[in-house]
Scaffold this active site. Structure first.
Site, PDB file in Angstrom:
ATOM      1  N   GLU A 128       0.818  -1.224  -0.149  1.00 50.89           N
ATOM      2  CA  GLU A 128       0.068  -0.062  -0.062  1.00 50.89           C
ATOM      3  C   GLU A 128       0.745   1.439  -0.082  1.00 50.89           C
ATOM      4  O   GLU A 128       1.929   1.041   0.317  1.00 50.89           O
ATOM      5  CB  GLU A 128      -0.780   0.331   1.257  1.00 50.89           C
ATOM      6  CG  GLU A 128      -1.749  -1.075   1.427  1.00 50.89           C
ATOM      7  CD  GLU A 128      -2.381  -1.029   3.065  1.00 50.89           C
ATOM      8  OE1 GLU A 128      -2.270  -0.079   3.798  1.00 50.89           O
ATOM      9  OE2 GLU A 128      -2.761  -2.162   3.480  1.00 50.89           O
ATOM     10  N   LYS A 134       2.324   4.632   1.491  1.00 49.94           N
ATOM     11  CA  LYS A 134       2.266   5.039   2.864  1.00 49.94           C
ATOM     12  C   LYS A 134       1.934   6.679   2.935  1.00 49.94           C
ATOM     13  O   LYS A 134       2.742   7.586   2.582  1.00 49.94           O
ATOM     14  CB  LYS A 134       3.859   4.918   3.430  1.00 49.94           C
ATOM     15  CG  LYS A 134       3.728   5.395   5.038  1.00 49.94           C
ATOM     16  CD  LYS A 134       5.166   4.978   5.679  1.00 49.94           C
ATOM     17  CE  LYS A 134       5.204   5.294   7.024  1.00 49.94           C
ATOM     18  NZ  LYS A 134       4.717   6.330   7.576  1.00 49.94           N
ATOM     19  N   ASP A 163       1.076  10.369   3.729  1.00 45.60           N
ATOM     20  CA  ASP A 163       1.776  11.037   4.886  1.00 45.60           C
ATOM     21  C   ASP A 163       0.556  12.000   5.380  1.00 45.60           C
ATOM     22  O   ASP A 163       0.379  13.149   5.015  1.00 45.60           O
ATOM     23  CB  ASP A 163       2.723  11.862   4.095  1.00 45.60           C
ATOM     24  CG  ASP A 163       3.580  12.635   5.162  1.00 45.60           C
ATOM     25  OD1 ASP A 163       3.672  12.352   6.219  1.00 45.60           O
ATOM     26  OD2 ASP A 163       4.637  13.236   4.542  1.00 45.60           O
ATOM     27  N   TYR A 207      -6.984   1.854   6.027  1.00 45.59           N
ATOM     28  CA  TYR A 207      -5.931   0.662   5.929  1.00 45.59           C
ATOM     29  C   TYR A 207      -5.773  -0.510   6.882  1.00 45.59           C
ATOM     30  O   TYR A 207      -5.034  -1.330   6.591  1.00 45.59           O
ATOM     31  CB  TYR A 207      -4.401   1.310   5.764  1.00 45.59           C
ATOM     32  CG  TYR A 207      -3.962   1.962   6.810  1.00 45.59           C
ATOM     33  CD1 TYR A 207      -3.979   1.742   8.137  1.00 45.59           C
ATOM     34  CD2 TYR A 207      -3.743   3.597   6.495  1.00 45.59           C
ATOM     35  CE1 TYR A 207      -3.646   2.630   9.096  1.00 45.59           C
ATOM     36  CE2 TYR A 207      -3.327   4.366   7.549  1.00 45.59           C
ATOM     37  CZ  TYR A 207      -3.179   3.965   8.680  1.00 45.59           C
ATOM     38  OH  TYR A 207      -2.765   4.583   9.701  1.00 45.59           O
ATOM     39  N   LYS A 258      10.426   3.327   3.215  1.00 41.50           N
ATOM     40  CA  LYS A 258      10.535   4.566   2.674  1.00 41.50           C
ATOM     41  C   LYS A 258      11.242   4.959   1.342  1.00 41.50           C
ATOM     42  O   LYS A 258      12.180   4.470   1.034  1.00 41.50           O
ATOM     43  CB  LYS A 258      11.210   5.504   3.897  1.00 41.50           C
ATOM     44  CG  LYS A 258      10.315   5.298   5.370  1.00 41.50           C
ATOM     45  CD  LYS A 258       9.682   6.423   5.396  1.00 41.50           C
ATOM     46  CE  LYS A 258       9.630   6.972   6.881  1.00 41.50           C
ATOM     47  NZ  LYS A 258       9.734   8.069   7.218  1.00 41.50           N
ATOM     48  N   CYS A 264      19.978  47.369  -9.630  1.00 38.21           N
ATOM     49  CA  CYS A 264      20.234  46.171 -10.042  1.00 38.21           C
ATOM     50  C   CYS A 264      21.754  45.843  -9.637  1.00 38.21           C
ATOM     51  O   CYS A 264      22.531  46.768 -10.163  1.00 38.21           O
ATOM     52  CB  CYS A 264      19.699  46.006 -11.630  1.00 38.21           C
ATOM     53  SG  CYS A 264      20.751  44.628 -12.507  1.00 38.21           S
ATOM     54  N   CYS A 296      23.472  45.911 -13.523  1.00 38.31           N
ATOM     55  CA  CYS A 296      23.455  47.346 -14.307  1.00 38.31           C
ATOM     56  C   CYS A 296      23.388  48.552 -13.695  1.00 38.31           C
ATOM     57  O   CYS A 296      23.391  49.557 -14.080  1.00 38.31           O
ATOM     58  CB  CYS A 296      22.739  47.094 -15.633  1.00 38.31           C
ATOM     59  SG  CYS A 296      20.928  47.198 -15.097  1.00 38.31           S
ATOM     60  N   CYS A 326      14.439  44.564 -12.395  1.00 44.08           N
ATOM     61  CA  CYS A 326      15.594  45.530 -12.857  1.00 44.08           C
ATOM     62  C   CYS A 326      15.061  46.194 -14.005  1.00 44.08           C
ATOM     63  O   CYS A 326      14.348  45.787 -14.887  1.00 44.08           O
ATOM     64  CB  CYS A 326      16.670  44.760 -13.581  1.00 44.08           C
ATOM     65  SG  CYS A 326      17.623  45.602 -14.659  1.00 44.08           S
ATOM     66  N   CYS A 374      20.531  46.057 -19.549  1.00 42.24           N
ATOM     67  CA  CYS A 374      21.072  45.370 -18.376  1.00 42.24           C
ATOM     68  C   CYS A 374      21.903  43.997 -19.196  1.00 42.24           C
ATOM     69  O   CYS A 374      21.271  43.177 -19.783  1.00 42.24           O
ATOM     70  CB  CYS A 374      20.199  44.966 -17.565  1.00 42.24           C
ATOM     71  SG  CYS A 374      20.671  43.754 -16.157  1.00 42.24           S
TER      72      CYS A 374
END
Ligand code: IVH
Length: 681
Positions: A114, A116, A118, A226, A315, A409, A412, A427, A433
């Site tokens: 099955e 797992k 979380d 489950y 896991k 920036c 530039c 910027c 730039c």
């Protein structure tokens, strides 16, 4: 005091602290991977020095506590944890112990495998078919009474269905929140300026353990069951597999991903299969669980202090890890977006070594309260770019440094302007730039754009810095001599690059549009523009009405497209590109959008089609289909090209309708009304 004893105590203390954060506060500070490592170290020490093993060790207890704000429920049968394994070897060890335990050396053990999930474990007690009590796991013996809240989650399933309802049955399962609902919830939290949940698990736990059931009701939670607990007045099935079927028959949800597998090989095949699907599943899972299916064997095998001997949680590799921030730097993107990036001490997470993580924007930085030198949790899930999830404040060193977000920036020195209520910083230098210039050229050359092989990022930087190119069109006037005069450019590579540049001139309209780097126009939108407008002149002159009438193109994208083509500079670059010979075959334009059989259907593509995959995707999307990457019970059609592989097998297993390319094209150009519909009676 011996140093081992001290070490054990320290580990115990740390684990207790993390248990408290996780189970009681629903606010863990470190990723599971860190917790698992601490636990592993503790167990190893306790095994080597059994004289220091005590009953109250976190290795011997289920991690939670019952919150005093809820009334307490004593579990009729304890709610246990699961033993973890991380490798094939650990799985083999588990299988060996099972075989020895039940005296089956020869034949394969049949397991129920099955996912797992979380989320958080709950136990539901039904008497005469009605839910009378729901409880969290708590410390495994005593949990919290969350009956009222669970009623909101269960909806109709507060009453059992069918003709096999026993006098008493306890059903156990995992309450979770889907990834989609999690991000919706966090968006709401963000809007209300409330604390964000770190992941769907915390969101689920935080939502279920609310003293006010109305809050739980407003939070979309799901459950998959489950296991059975206490049963009175009915015969208990003889296998775990049958228990799952019974639970399903009683009207409670059981995941359709559960499968019967044989031996280690079957288990591993299942593991790999689920791992493949992990990113596409609607909910988070952190591994798979194998359970010996025969319940008489489960009985024979019994339990350790905290987990059954007949089950193993295998896991998955961690998607979150802990590391330190060595520096914070600013990146200037192709459209000038200024993104703070954390330079990290390299860490292995999500299957790769990560040394940079995006911090998104200034707001996100203040939310995280991140400083240089901090310990942080980095997340890398699937192909998503790594990000910093949170800062481990309890481990903040004294000498952390603030990062000051720049007003100009860093490349530039043009002023940084903020957009979208301060979320995006940009910027204002435009193509003046050099960072923006470089990024737009890299984008132009990238694989999904003009696909210029051999034009690496470093080379682009160098070409711009040396003023050999100023825009993307200049790439095509580079000579072999100029290219080979660059650093680290051997004659052969220079020749290859020259050839690649020549070859890239033959492209498609969609690639060309994507390569231009029009803000908000990604691959799919470029495909859509190409399919619906048919040629470049039409795209360049399209007005707002034409644009918003194209599926999936809204007012914001429309404005961005129009603004791009209004810029004289952009028009000049396009002319230059056409003049050097960039061209594409004519596009077969979509003329009208009838209701198609693909409207609102979920479609998967597999095998090689004669049209580019991205064209097929765009076509399907334009017909109202949702295109996903893996076949599941939700898939309506699989479109299979040549050499279709495992997706084809899966579709056949699940009786998903399979179309070949010819059928697909026929169906996509016909209107539903012409498809010989069989009327329902
Ligand atoms: S069976 C006696 N099956 O994992 C065995 N647990 O780490 C009881 N979990 O507390 C657990 N998916 O919250 C089982 N398919 C699954 C599961 C599952 C998630 C959770 C559950 C349990 C924890 C143990």
């Amino acid at each position: 005091m011996s140093s081992v004893y001290r070490q054990i105590n320290e580990l115990k203390e740390q684990l207790e602290y993390h248990n408290y954060r996780y189970y009681v506060l629903d606010d863990p500070e470190v990723p599971d991977s860190v917790y698992d490592k601490l636990m592993k170290s503790l167990m190893a020490l306790e095994e080597a020095y059994p004289e220091y093993l005590s009953q109250n060790s976190p290795s011997q207890k289920v991690g939670g506590y019952a919150l005093r704000s809820f009334s307490e429920v004593v579990h009729q049968q304890p709610m246990r944890s699961l033993a973890n394994g991380f490798s094939k070897e650990e799985l083999e060890g588990f299988d060996r112990r099972i075989k020895e335990g039940v005296g089956q050396d020869e034949s394969l053990i049949r397991y129920v495998a099955e996912p797992k999930l979380d989320g958080l474990a709950v136990s539901l007690r039904y008497e005469n078919g009605w839910l009378v009590q729901a409880a969290t796991r708590g410390d495994g013996k005593t949990g919290e009474n969350i009956t009222q809240n669970m009623r909101k989650v269960l909806g109709g399933a507060t009453q059992l269905k069918g003709d096999s309802v026993p006098q008493v049955v306890e059903i156990r399962g995992e309450v979770f929140m889907t990834k989609e609902n999690f991000s919706k919830l966090n968006n709401i939290q963000r809007r209300k300026e409330k604390k964000l949940f770190a992941n769907p698990r915390n969101a689920a736990a935080g939502s279920l353990r609310q003293l006010d059931p109305a809050i739980t009701k407003a939070r979309p939670l799901n459950i998959y069951c489950y296991a059975l607990g206490e049963v009175i007045g009915a015969e208990i099935p003889s296998t775990h597999w049958e228990s799952l079927e019974w639970i399903r028959a009683l009207g409670l949800p059981v995941t359709s991903l559960a499968k019967l597998v044989d031996g280690v090989e079957g288990a591993l095949e299942y593991y790999n299969h689920i791992l493949d699907q992990r990113d596409d599943l609607p909910f988070d899972i952190d591994g798979v669980v194998y359970k010996v299916s025969r319940l008489d064997w489960q009985n024979d095998l019994g339990f350790t202090a905290k987990a059954p001997r007949w089950a193993l949680a295998h896991k998955f590799p961690a998607e979150e890890e802990i590391t330190t921030v060595e520096n914070i730097e600013i990146q200037v993107g192709r459209t000038g977006a200024i993104t703070p990036v954390a330079r990290l001490k390299p860490v292995f997470v999500g299957g790769v070594t990560v040394s940079n993580a995006t911090l998104h924007n200034q707001q996100e930085m203040s939310r995280l309260d991140i400083r240089i030198g901090d310990h942080v949790i980095v997340r890398r899930a699937g192909d998503v770019i790594p990000e910093v999830v949170s800062v481990v404040l309890s481990q903040r060193p004294d000498d952390v440094r603030y990062f000051v977000f720049p007003k100009t920036c860093p490349v530039c020195e043009s002023p940084v302007v903020s957009e979208e209520g301060g979320v995006i910083a940009r910027c204002s230098g435009g193509l003046f730039c050099s960072a923006q210039k470089k990024e737009s050229i890299k984008h132009f050359a990238s694989r999904k754009a003009m696909d210029i092989e051999g034009l690496g990022n470093k080379l682009v930087d160098q070409l711009v810095d040396d003023k050999l190119i100023d825009d993307v069109a200049d790439l095509y006037s580079l000579s072999v001599e100029t290219i080979s005069s660059m650093e680290r450019m051997a004659e052969k590579s220079a020749n290859n690059l020259f050839q690649a540049l020549e070859a890239s001139k033959q492209t498609t309209l969609a690639r060309f549009l994507y390569a231009l780097g029009i803000p908000l126009v990604g691959e799919t939108t470029a495909e859509t523009l190409s399919l619906y407008l048919g040629d470049l002149a039409a795209v360049m002159s399209a007005d707002e009405e034409q644009l918003i009438n194209i599926p999936d193109i809204g007012p914001v994208v429309s404005l961005s497209v129009m603004a791009f083509f209004e810029q004289p500079h952009n028009k000049a670059v396009i002319e230059k590109l056409l003049a050097v010979g960039v061209s594409w075959p004519p596009v077969e334009k979509i003329t009208e959008m009838g209701e198609s059989i693909f409207s609102n259907k979920t479609v998967v593509l597999t095998g090689s089609l004669s049209m580019p995959r991205s064209d097929a995707k765009a076509l399907l999307k334009s017909l109202g289909a949702k295109v996903t990457s893996s076949v599941s019970s939700k898939t309506d059609y699989l479109i299979a090209g040549e050499d279709a592989g495992s997706k084809m097998d899966k579709a056949q297993q699940l009786s998903v309708e399979v179309l070949d390319e010819t059928e697909f094209l026929r169906l996509s150009s016909s209107d539903v009304s012409t498809l010989g519909h069989v009327p329902e009676d």
